[in-house]
Design a protein around this motif. Structure first.
Motif, PDB file in Angstrom:
ATOM      1  N   GLN A 197      47.415   5.927  28.808  1.00  0.00           N
ATOM      2  CA  GLN A 197      46.484   7.002  29.144  1.00  0.00           C
ATOM      3  C   GLN A 197      47.245   8.260  29.558  1.00  0.00           C
ATOM      4  O   GLN A 197      46.873   9.377  29.180  1.00  0.00           O
ATOM      5  CB  GLN A 197      45.547   6.549  30.268  1.00  0.00           C
ATOM      6  N   TYR A 198      48.319   8.086  30.325  1.00  0.00           N
ATOM      7  CA  TYR A 198      49.152   9.230  30.695  1.00  0.00           C
ATOM      8  C   TYR A 198      49.757   9.884  29.463  1.00  0.00           C
ATOM      9  O   TYR A 198      49.794  11.123  29.335  1.00  0.00           O
ATOM     10  CB  TYR A 198      50.262   8.791  31.646  1.00  0.00           C
ATOM     11  N   ILE A 199      50.244   9.060  28.558  1.00  0.00           N
ATOM     12  CA  ILE A 199      50.841   9.594  27.332  1.00  0.00           C
ATOM     13  C   ILE A 199      49.800  10.350  26.517  1.00  0.00           C
ATOM     14  O   ILE A 199      50.058  11.446  26.003  1.00  0.00           O
ATOM     15  CB  ILE A 199      51.457   8.451  26.496  1.00  0.00           C
ATOM     16  N   LEU A 200      48.588   9.771  26.419  1.00  0.00           N
ATOM     17  CA  LEU A 200      47.514  10.421  25.677  1.00  0.00           C
ATOM     18  C   LEU A 200      47.180  11.783  26.276  1.00  0.00           C
ATOM     19  O   LEU A 200      47.052  12.782  25.553  1.00  0.00           O
ATOM     20  CB  LEU A 200      46.271   9.527  25.674  1.00  0.00           C
ATOM     21  N   ILE A 201      47.054  11.840  27.596  1.00  0.00           N
ATOM     22  CA  ILE A 201      46.716  13.102  28.260  1.00  0.00           C
ATOM     23  C   ILE A 201      47.822  14.134  28.062  1.00  0.00           C
ATOM     24  O   ILE A 201      47.566  15.311  27.791  1.00  0.00           O
ATOM     25  CB  ILE A 201      46.456  12.862  29.758  1.00  0.00           C
ATOM     26  N   GLY A 202      49.061  13.692  28.152  1.00  0.00           N
ATOM     27  CA  GLY A 202      50.183  14.609  27.968  1.00  0.00           C
ATOM     28  C   GLY A 202      50.235  15.174  26.554  1.00  0.00           C
ATOM     29  O   GLY A 202      50.396  16.387  26.362  1.00  0.00           O
ATOM     30  N   LEU A 203      50.096  14.295  25.576  1.00  0.00           N
ATOM     31  CA  LEU A 203      50.116  14.744  24.189  1.00  0.00           C
ATOM     32  C   LEU A 203      48.923  15.642  23.881  1.00  0.00           C
ATOM     33  O   LEU A 203      49.049  16.643  23.157  1.00  0.00           O
ATOM     34  CB  LEU A 203      50.110  13.535  23.248  1.00  0.00           C
ATOM     35  N   LEU A 204      47.789  15.293  24.452  1.00  0.00           N
ATOM     36  CA  LEU A 204      46.591  16.094  24.226  1.00  0.00           C
ATOM     37  C   LEU A 204      46.769  17.501  24.775  1.00  0.00           C
ATOM     38  O   LEU A 204      46.438  18.489  24.114  1.00  0.00           O
ATOM     39  CB  LEU A 204      45.385  15.413  24.872  1.00  0.00           C
ATOM     40  N   GLY A 205      47.319  17.586  25.988  1.00  0.00           N
ATOM     41  CA  GLY A 205      47.551  18.900  26.579  1.00  0.00           C
ATOM     42  C   GLY A 205      48.508  19.742  25.756  1.00  0.00           C
ATOM     43  O   GLY A 205      48.270  20.935  25.529  1.00  0.00           O
ATOM     44  N   LEU A 206      49.579  19.128  25.272  1.00  0.00           N
ATOM     45  CA  LEU A 206      50.560  19.864  24.469  1.00  0.00           C
ATOM     46  C   LEU A 206      49.962  20.337  23.154  1.00  0.00           C
ATOM     47  O   LEU A 206      50.179  21.481  22.739  1.00  0.00           O
ATOM     48  CB  LEU A 206      51.782  18.976  24.199  1.00  0.00           C
ATOM     49  N   GLN A 207      49.203  19.454  22.495  1.00  0.00           N
ATOM     50  CA  GLN A 207      48.642  19.857  21.213  1.00  0.00           C
ATOM     51  C   GLN A 207      47.530  20.880  21.374  1.00  0.00           C
ATOM     52  O   GLN A 207      47.322  21.715  20.505  1.00  0.00           O
ATOM     53  CB  GLN A 207      48.139  18.651  20.425  1.00  0.00           C
ATOM     54  N   VAL A 208      46.785  20.823  22.477  1.00  0.00           N
ATOM     55  CA  VAL A 208      45.778  21.857  22.736  1.00  0.00           C
ATOM     56  C   VAL A 208      46.451  23.221  22.831  1.00  0.00           C
ATOM     57  O   VAL A 208      45.996  24.207  22.232  1.00  0.00           O
ATOM     58  CB  VAL A 208      44.995  21.546  24.027  1.00  0.00           C
ATOM     59  N   ILE A 209      47.556  23.275  23.567  1.00  0.00           N
ATOM     60  CA  ILE A 209      48.283  24.544  23.719  1.00  0.00           C
ATOM     61  C   ILE A 209      48.839  25.013  22.381  1.00  0.00           C
ATOM     62  O   ILE A 209      48.693  26.183  21.992  1.00  0.00           O
ATOM     63  CB  ILE A 209      49.421  24.388  24.748  1.00  0.00           C
ATOM     64  N   PHE A 210      49.480  24.114  21.644  1.00  0.00           N
ATOM     65  CA  PHE A 210      50.109  24.476  20.370  1.00  0.00           C
ATOM     66  C   PHE A 210      49.064  24.911  19.343  1.00  0.00           C
ATOM     67  O   PHE A 210      49.223  25.942  18.683  1.00  0.00           O
ATOM     68  CB  PHE A 210      50.918  23.292  19.840  1.00  0.00           C
ATOM     69  N   SER A 211      47.991  24.133  19.200  1.00  0.00           N
ATOM     70  CA  SER A 211      46.982  24.451  18.187  1.00  0.00           C
ATOM     71  C   SER A 211      46.219  25.723  18.539  1.00  0.00           C
ATOM     72  O   SER A 211      45.813  26.471  17.649  1.00  0.00           O
ATOM     73  CB  SER A 211      46.012  23.277  18.013  1.00  0.00           C
ATOM     74  N   THR A 212      46.051  25.992  19.832  1.00  0.00           N
ATOM     75  CA  THR A 212      45.400  27.236  20.250  1.00  0.00           C
ATOM     76  C   THR A 212      46.255  28.436  19.880  1.00  0.00           C
ATOM     77  O   THR A 212      45.761  29.448  19.373  1.00  0.00           O
ATOM     78  CB  THR A 212      45.136  27.222  21.763  1.00  0.00           C
ATOM     79  N   TYR A 213      47.558  28.312  20.106  1.00  0.00           N
ATOM     80  CA  TYR A 213      48.479  29.398  19.762  1.00  0.00           C
ATOM     81  C   TYR A 213      48.491  29.652  18.255  1.00  0.00           C
ATOM     82  O   TYR A 213      48.591  30.796  17.804  1.00  0.00           O
ATOM     83  CB  TYR A 213      49.881  29.061  20.256  1.00  0.00           C
ATOM     84  N   GLN A 214      48.378  28.577  17.472  1.00  0.00           N
ATOM     85  CA  GLN A 214      48.432  28.696  16.021  1.00  0.00           C
ATOM     86  C   GLN A 214      47.101  29.092  15.397  1.00  0.00           C
ATOM     87  O   GLN A 214      47.036  29.431  14.219  1.00  0.00           O
ATOM     88  CB  GLN A 214      48.883  27.359  15.416  1.00  0.00           C
ATOM     89  N   SER A 215      46.017  29.048  16.162  1.00  0.00           N
ATOM     90  CA  SER A 215      44.690  29.290  15.613  1.00  0.00           C
ATOM     91  C   SER A 215      44.485  30.756  15.240  1.00  0.00           C
ATOM     92  O   SER A 215      44.552  31.645  16.097  1.00  0.00           O
ATOM     93  CB  SER A 215      43.618  28.864  16.629  1.00  0.00           C
ATOM     94  N   ALA A 216      44.214  31.004  13.984  1.00  0.00           N
ATOM     95  CA  ALA A 216      43.974  32.380  13.524  1.00  0.00           C
ATOM     96  C   ALA A 216      42.709  32.960  14.120  1.00  0.00           C
ATOM     97  O   ALA A 216      42.652  34.151  14.454  1.00  0.00           O
ATOM     98  CB  ALA A 216      43.911  32.405  11.997  1.00  0.00           C
ATOM     99  N   SER A 217      41.679  32.131  14.273  1.00  0.00           N
ATOM    100  CA  SER A 217      40.403  32.633  14.787  1.00  0.00           C
ATOM    101  C   SER A 217      40.489  32.985  16.267  1.00  0.00           C
ATOM    102  O   SER A 217      39.944  34.005  16.703  1.00  0.00           O
ATOM    103  CB  SER A 217      39.305  31.601  14.557  1.00  0.00           C
ATOM    104  N   VAL A 218      41.178  32.155  17.055  1.00  0.00           N
ATOM    105  CA  VAL A 218      41.339  32.446  18.483  1.00  0.00           C
ATOM    106  C   VAL A 218      42.163  33.709  18.675  1.00  0.00           C
ATOM    107  O   VAL A 218      41.827  34.585  19.489  1.00  0.00           O
ATOM    108  CB  VAL A 218      41.978  31.253  19.215  1.00  0.00           C
ATOM    109  N   ARG A 219      43.234  33.815  17.912  1.00  0.00           N
ATOM    110  CA  ARG A 219      44.087  35.001  18.025  1.00  0.00           C
ATOM    111  C   ARG A 219      43.336  36.256  17.583  1.00  0.00           C
ATOM    112  O   ARG A 219      43.514  37.337  18.156  1.00  0.00           O
ATOM    113  CB  ARG A 219      45.352  34.797  17.201  1.00  0.00           C
ATOM    114  N   ALA A 220      42.487  36.118  16.568  1.00  0.00           N
ATOM    115  CA  ALA A 220      41.710  37.271  16.107  1.00  0.00           C
ATOM    116  C   ALA A 220      40.711  37.708  17.175  1.00  0.00           C
ATOM    117  O   ALA A 220      40.554  38.902  17.442  1.00  0.00           O
ATOM    118  CB  ALA A 220      40.986  36.915  14.813  1.00  0.00           C
ATOM    119  N   ALA A 221      40.019  36.741  17.778  1.00  0.00           N
ATOM    120  CA  ALA A 221      39.011  37.078  18.781  1.00  0.00           C
ATOM    121  C   ALA A 221      39.637  37.788  19.973  1.00  0.00           C
ATOM    122  O   ALA A 221      39.158  38.855  20.406  1.00  0.00           O
ATOM    123  CB  ALA A 221      38.285  35.813  19.232  1.00  0.00           C
ATOM    124  N   TYR A 222      40.685  37.191  20.526  1.00  0.00           N
ATOM    125  CA  TYR A 222      41.339  37.813  21.677  1.00  0.00           C
ATOM    126  C   TYR A 222      42.052  39.101  21.276  1.00  0.00           C
ATOM    127  O   TYR A 222      42.064  40.087  22.040  1.00  0.00           O
ATOM    128  CB  TYR A 222      42.313  36.832  22.325  1.00  0.00           C
TER     129      TYR A 222
END
Length: 475
Positions: free
Chosen positions: A372-397
Motif C-alpha cells: 500500500q505504501y508503494i502504491l501510494i508513493g508511485l501514485l503520487g509520483l505519476q500524478v505529478i509527472f502526468s500533470t506536468y506532461q498534460s497539454a490540457s492542464v498546461r494550456a488552461a493554466y
C-alpha cells in the motif's frame, strides 16, 4: 504499521478532492473569458433572425441533419437574446454538471461508501479526464460542440442513474415520474448526435438484454425506454436532412472499413490513455477500495464479465465508427473527447465487475501494508509527472497566468464595439492577436465570403465583415 486503508478513507479522499480542485478551478475561471465562436455559434441565430425560430429549426432538420434535440439547443443559444454573458455561464454549468454526474454514478454504484468518498471518486475521474482530454474548448466552451457531445453524454450518465434509482423506489407515482424522466433522457440523447445515439441504443440493449437473459424479467421501465428510443430513432432516421448530410460525403458509407478503422483507432488512443495517466495506479486503489466492501454492497457489479466487457468495447468502437462511416476520416478531437469520457467511466465499472467475479471464484490475496505504501508513493509520483506532461492542464493554466485569456476577452469586446458603433454596411475587424488554446476554436478570415464571415455578418446585420490584413501574433 497500521492499515493504510483506514487513513485513505479520510486523507485519500481529501487528496482526490484536491485533484478535482486543481483541474476544475482554472476551467471555471476560464469560463469568464469565453465568447461565442465564429464557427457556427453565430450561424444558428442568424438563421433564426432571418426566418424565425421554428422555421430555422425546420430548415436544418430538412436540409442538413436529423439531430432534432441538438437543433433545438443550438437555435436557442444565448445569442438569441444578444447575450455574451450566457457563453460565460454555460461552461460553468457544464463543468459542475459533470462533477454531479460522476458523483451520482459513484453514489448509486457504491451506496455504502460515504458521500466524501463518492465526491473523491468523482475527483479522480475528473482529474484523469482533464489530463488527456483532446480539446478543452470542444468539450466545455464551444457551444456548437458541447451541445452535440457534452450535454448528451452527461444526460446519458443521468439516464443510468435514473434507471438504477427506479428499482429502489417504492411509490407508484414516483416510479411513473422517474420513468417519464428516463424516457425523455433517451429521446434527448438520441436526437443529439450519431455517436451518442449509438451509445444510448447499445446501453438500452445491454440493460434490456441483462434483464431478459439473466434476470428473466420485464417491467414498465424497459418498455418505456424502448418506446422512447423507437420514437427518437424514427425522428432521426426519417429526417430529410440526414440524406443530404450523408450524401455530401463520398468517402463515408463503407461499413467493413469503418469498423476496422474504429477498432484500429480505439487501440491507438487506449494505449495513450493508459500510459500517459496514472490510470493503472488509480485502478489498483479502486480494487483496494472494493476489497473492503461487502459482496452485498457490490451488487451493482454482479454482472457477467464477458457481457459487460463486450458492451464496453462495443460502445467505444461505435462512437469512433460514426466518423468513419459518416465522412470517412479520423474522428475530430471533440469526438475523441466523447470516447475518452466513456472509456474512463466504463473502465472503472468493468474492473469492478471483474473484481466481483474474481472474488467469487478465487481466493484473492490482500494487499500488504508495504504494498500500500508503494502504491501510494508511485501514485503520487505519476500524478505529478502526468500533470506536468498534460497539454490540457498546461494550456488552461498557461492561458490564465500569461493573461492570454483575459487579452482574448478584451479583444473580442473591442470587436463588438467596432461593429455596433459602425454605421457602414461593411466592417473591417482586426485579427485576434491572442488565441488561448483552451478557449479558441476558429475565427473569421480575410475572405469575406468565407462561411464564418458570412454568418457573423448576418448575425450583426452587416453586408460583409472583413478581417484586416495584419501579421498575426503567435502569443
Amino acid at each position: 504499521m497500521t492499515d493504510l486503508f483506514k487513513k485513505y478513507r479520510k486523507e485519500g479522499n481529501v487528496f482526490n478532492l484536491l485533484l478535482l480542485a486543481f483541474v476544475l478551478l482554472p476551467l471555471l475561471v476560464l469560463s469568464y473569458f469565453n465568447h461565442p465562436s465564429a464557427a457556427d455559434d453565430y450561424g444558428y441565430i442568424d438563421t433564426v433572425f432571418k426566418f424565425g425560430w421554428q422555421e430555422a429549426m425546420h430548415y436544418y432538420y430538412t436540409g442538413w441533419t436529423g439531430r432534432y434535440f441538438g437543433i433545438f439547443l443550438n437555435h436557442s443559444n444565448p445569442l438569441l437574446f444578444h447575450s455574451i454573458v450566457g457563453f460565460k455561464v454555460l461552461p460553468v454549468l457544464l463543468l459542475l454538471w459533470l462533477v454531479a454526474a460522476f458523483y451520482g454514478l459513484a453514489r448509486h454504484l457504491t451506496p455504502t461508501l460515504s458521500r466524501l468518498a463518492h465526491l473523491g471518486f468523482a475527483g479522480v475521474l475528473y482529474f484523469l479526464f482533464i489530463l488527456q482530454i483532446p480539446s478543452l474548448a470542444g468539450f466545455f466552451y464551444w457551444m456548437a460542440a458541447f451541445v452535440t457531445y457534452t450535454i448528451p453524454s452527461i444526460l446519458t450518465f443521468g439516464w443510468v442513474i435514473v434507471v438504477l434509482r427506479w428499482y429502489r423506489l417504492e411509490t407508484k407515482w414516483m416510479k411513473i415520474l422517474t420513468g417519464i424522466l428516463a424516457g425523455f433522457l433517451v429521446f434527448a440523447v438520441i436526437g443529439s448526435s450519431e455517436a451518442n445515439l449509438l451509445t444510448m441504443l447499445l446501453l438500452i440493449a445491454g440493460y434490456c438484454g441483462f434483464r431478459l437473459l439473466f434476470q428473466r424479467q420485464i417491467d414498465g421501465l424497459m418498455v418505456g425506454v424502448v418506446a422512447a428510443a423507437a420514437l427518437g430513432c424514427y425522428l432521426y432516421f426519417t429526417a430529410p436532412g440526414l440524406d443530404v448530410r450523408l450524401g455530401g460525403n463520398p468517402l463515408g458509407g463503407n461499413i467493413p472499413l469503418s469498423f476496422l478503422n474504429a477498432f484500429r483507432m480505439l487501440g491507438i488512443v487506449t494505449l495513450g490513455w493508459i500510459t500517459k495517466t496514472p490510470l493503472l495506479l488509480f485502478t489498483a486503489a479502486w480494487l483496494l477500495v472494493l476489497s473492503r466492501i461487502t459482496p452485498q454492497a457490490r451488487a451493482r457489479f454482479a454482472v457477467p464479465f464477458w457481457y459487460v466487457f463486450l458492451l464496453y468495447v462495443g460502445i467505444l468502437a461505435a462512437q469512433l465508427f460514426t466518423s468513419y462511416y459518416g465522412i470517412g476520416i479520423d474522428p475530430t478531437e471533440r469526438e475523441v473527447n466523447l470516447v475518452y469520457l466513456f472509456f474512463l467511466v466504463g473502465w472503472f465499472y468493468v474492473f469492478g465487475v471483474l473484481y466481483q467475479w474474481a472474488s467469487r471464484k478465487l481466493d484473492l490475496p490482500g494487499m500488504s501494508v508495504i504494498s500500500q505504501y508503494i502504491l501510494i508513493g508511485l501514485l503520487g509520483l505519476q500524478v505529478i509527472f502526468s500533470t506536468y506532461q498534460s497539454a490540457s492542464v498546461r494550456a488552461a493554466y498557461g492561458d490564465l497566468l500569461s493573461g492570454r485569456a483575459a487579452a482574448y476577452d478584451a479583444e473580442l469586446y473591442r470587436r463588438y464595439e467596432l461593429i455596433e458603433s459602425s454605421t457602414e454596411s461593411v466592417v473591417y475587424l482586426p485579427a485576434l492577436k491572442n488565441r488561448p488554446q483552451s478557449l479558441y476554436v476558429d475565427d473569421i478570415n480575410q475572405n469575406h465570403n468565407h462561411w464564418w464571415n458570412r454568418l457573423m455578418a448576418g448575425y450583426f446585420g452587416k453586408e460583409a465583415i472583413y478581417m484586416k490584413e495584419e501579421t498575426l501574433s503567435d502569443e
